[in-house]
Design a protein around this motif. Structure first.
Motif, PDB file in Angstrom:
ATOM      1  N   PRO A   1       8.034  10.547  15.298  1.00 51.78           N
ATOM      2  CA  PRO A   1       7.036  11.526  15.750  1.00 51.78           C
ATOM      3  C   PRO A   1       5.644  10.896  15.669  1.00 51.78           C
ATOM      4  O   PRO A   1       5.283  10.279  14.664  1.00 51.78           O
ATOM      5  CB  PRO A   1       7.153  12.680  14.754  1.00 51.78           C
ATOM      6  N   SER A   2       4.869  11.013  16.715  1.00 50.06           N
ATOM      7  CA  SER A   2       3.553  10.375  16.744  1.00 50.06           C
ATOM      8  C   SER A   2       2.626  10.964  15.685  1.00 50.06           C
ATOM      9  O   SER A   2       1.772  10.251  15.143  1.00 50.06           O
ATOM     10  CB  SER A   2       2.919  10.486  18.130  1.00 50.06           C
ATOM     11  N   SER A   3       2.800  12.236  15.332  1.00 51.15           N
ATOM     12  CA  SER A   3       1.939  12.841  14.308  1.00 51.15           C
ATOM     13  C   SER A   3       2.184  12.199  12.942  1.00 51.15           C
ATOM     14  O   SER A   3       1.239  11.982  12.182  1.00 51.15           O
ATOM     15  CB  SER A   3       2.166  14.345  14.239  1.00 51.15           C
ATOM     16  N   SER A   4       3.429  11.873  12.643  1.00 50.65           N
ATOM     17  CA  SER A   4       3.741  11.217  11.363  1.00 50.65           C
ATOM     18  C   SER A   4       3.125   9.827  11.316  1.00 50.65           C
ATOM     19  O   SER A   4       2.491   9.446  10.329  1.00 50.65           O
ATOM     20  CB  SER A   4       5.253  11.108  11.162  1.00 50.65           C
ATOM     21  N   LEU A   5       3.308   9.073  12.372  1.00 49.27           N
ATOM     22  CA  LEU A   5       2.753   7.724  12.415  1.00 49.27           C
ATOM     23  C   LEU A   5       1.227   7.771  12.337  1.00 49.27           C
ATOM     24  O   LEU A   5       0.618   6.963  11.632  1.00 49.27           O
ATOM     25  CB  LEU A   5       3.199   6.993  13.682  1.00 49.27           C
ATOM     26  N   ALA A   6       0.616   8.719  13.006  1.00 53.74           N
ATOM     27  CA  ALA A   6      -0.846   8.837  12.975  1.00 53.74           C
ATOM     28  C   ALA A   6      -1.335   9.118  11.556  1.00 53.74           C
ATOM     29  O   ALA A   6      -2.351   8.565  11.123  1.00 53.74           O
ATOM     30  CB  ALA A   6      -1.305   9.933  13.927  1.00 53.74           C
ATOM     31  N   ARG A   7      -0.607   9.965  10.801  1.00 53.46           N
ATOM     32  CA  ARG A   7      -0.978  10.238   9.403  1.00 53.46           C
ATOM     33  C   ARG A   7      -0.861   8.983   8.560  1.00 53.46           C
ATOM     34  O   ARG A   7      -1.724   8.703   7.731  1.00 53.46           O
ATOM     35  CB  ARG A   7      -0.096  11.344   8.813  1.00 53.46           C
ATOM     36  N   TRP A   8       0.207   8.208   8.755  1.00 47.19           N
ATOM     37  CA  TRP A   8       0.412   6.978   7.984  1.00 47.19           C
ATOM     38  C   TRP A   8      -0.689   5.970   8.295  1.00 47.19           C
ATOM     39  O   TRP A   8      -1.199   5.304   7.392  1.00 47.19           O
ATOM     40  CB  TRP A   8       1.770   6.370   8.284  1.00 47.19           C
ATOM     41  N   VAL A   9      -1.032   5.830   9.557  1.00 48.46           N
ATOM     42  CA  VAL A   9      -2.079   4.888   9.962  1.00 48.46           C
ATOM     43  C   VAL A   9      -3.418   5.329   9.384  1.00 48.46           C
ATOM     44  O   VAL A   9      -4.184   4.505   8.865  1.00 48.46           O
ATOM     45  CB  VAL A   9      -2.143   4.771  11.502  1.00 48.46           C
ATOM     46  N   ARG A  10      -3.700   6.617   9.444  1.00 51.90           N
ATOM     47  CA  ARG A  10      -4.960   7.138   8.888  1.00 51.90           C
ATOM     48  C   ARG A  10      -5.046   6.841   7.394  1.00 51.90           C
ATOM     49  O   ARG A  10      -6.073   6.377   6.902  1.00 51.90           O
ATOM     50  CB  ARG A  10      -5.031   8.642   9.142  1.00 51.90           C
ATOM     51  N   GLN A  11      -3.952   7.092   6.660  1.00 50.05           N
ATOM     52  CA  GLN A  11      -3.952   6.833   5.219  1.00 50.05           C
ATOM     53  C   GLN A  11      -4.077   5.343   4.932  1.00 50.05           C
ATOM     54  O   GLN A  11      -4.769   4.937   4.011  1.00 50.05           O
ATOM     55  CB  GLN A  11      -2.687   7.400   4.566  1.00 50.05           C
ATOM     56  N   ALA A  12      -3.439   4.509   5.743  1.00 50.44           N
ATOM     57  CA  ALA A  12      -3.546   3.056   5.561  1.00 50.44           C
ATOM     58  C   ALA A  12      -4.991   2.599   5.764  1.00 50.44           C
ATOM     59  O   ALA A  12      -5.488   1.746   5.022  1.00 50.44           O
ATOM     60  CB  ALA A  12      -2.620   2.327   6.532  1.00 50.44           C
ATOM     61  N   ARG A  13      -5.669   3.167   6.742  1.00 46.71           N
ATOM     62  CA  ARG A  13      -7.081   2.815   6.957  1.00 46.71           C
ATOM     63  C   ARG A  13      -7.935   3.241   5.770  1.00 46.71           C
ATOM     64  O   ARG A  13      -8.828   2.509   5.343  1.00 46.71           O
ATOM     65  CB  ARG A  13      -7.593   3.455   8.242  1.00 46.71           C
ATOM     66  N   ILE A  14      -7.668   4.412   5.241  1.00 45.45           N
ATOM     67  CA  ILE A  14      -8.403   4.892   4.069  1.00 45.45           C
ATOM     68  C   ILE A  14      -8.154   3.958   2.889  1.00 45.45           C
ATOM     69  O   ILE A  14      -9.084   3.559   2.188  1.00 45.45           O
ATOM     70  CB  ILE A  14      -8.005   6.342   3.725  1.00 45.45           C
ATOM     71  N   ASP A  15      -6.885   3.584   2.666  1.00 47.62           N
ATOM     72  CA  ASP A  15      -6.528   2.697   1.556  1.00 47.62           C
ATOM     73  C   ASP A  15      -7.195   1.329   1.689  1.00 47.62           C
ATOM     74  O   ASP A  15      -7.524   0.695   0.687  1.00 47.62           O
ATOM     75  CB  ASP A  15      -5.013   2.514   1.470  1.00 47.62           C
TER      76      ASP A  15
END
Length: 80
Positions: free
Chosen positions: A21-35
């Protein structure tokens, strides 16, 4: 996730290729950028994964300490 971050493919494209699901991947990418400290202006002030883990641990410790305090308060009420 790395495809979105390093190769600059869109989350929709990568999610479609991986069957996610693109929404799941988008959340993971967003969190990775924050990290990584690469958060955009909209994401400023959000917690890193490490900070979320620490907050969770502290909340659990706080609950335990409140229970102990309540227990001592009840015990003290029964003392002469």
């Amino acid at each position: 996730m790395e495809l979105c971050l390093r190769v600059s493919l869109s989350c929709n494209t990568v999610a479609e290729r991986l069957g996610l699901p693109s929404s799941s991947l988008a959340r993971w990418v967003r969190q990775a950028r924050i990290d990584r400290g690469q958060a955009g202006t909209r994401d400023q002030g959000l917690l890193t994964s490490e900070e979320r883990t620490e907050l969770s641990r502290l909340c659990k410790e706080n609950r335990e300490l409140r229970r102990e305090k309540d227990c001592f308060r009840l015990a003290a009420a029964h003392l002469p």
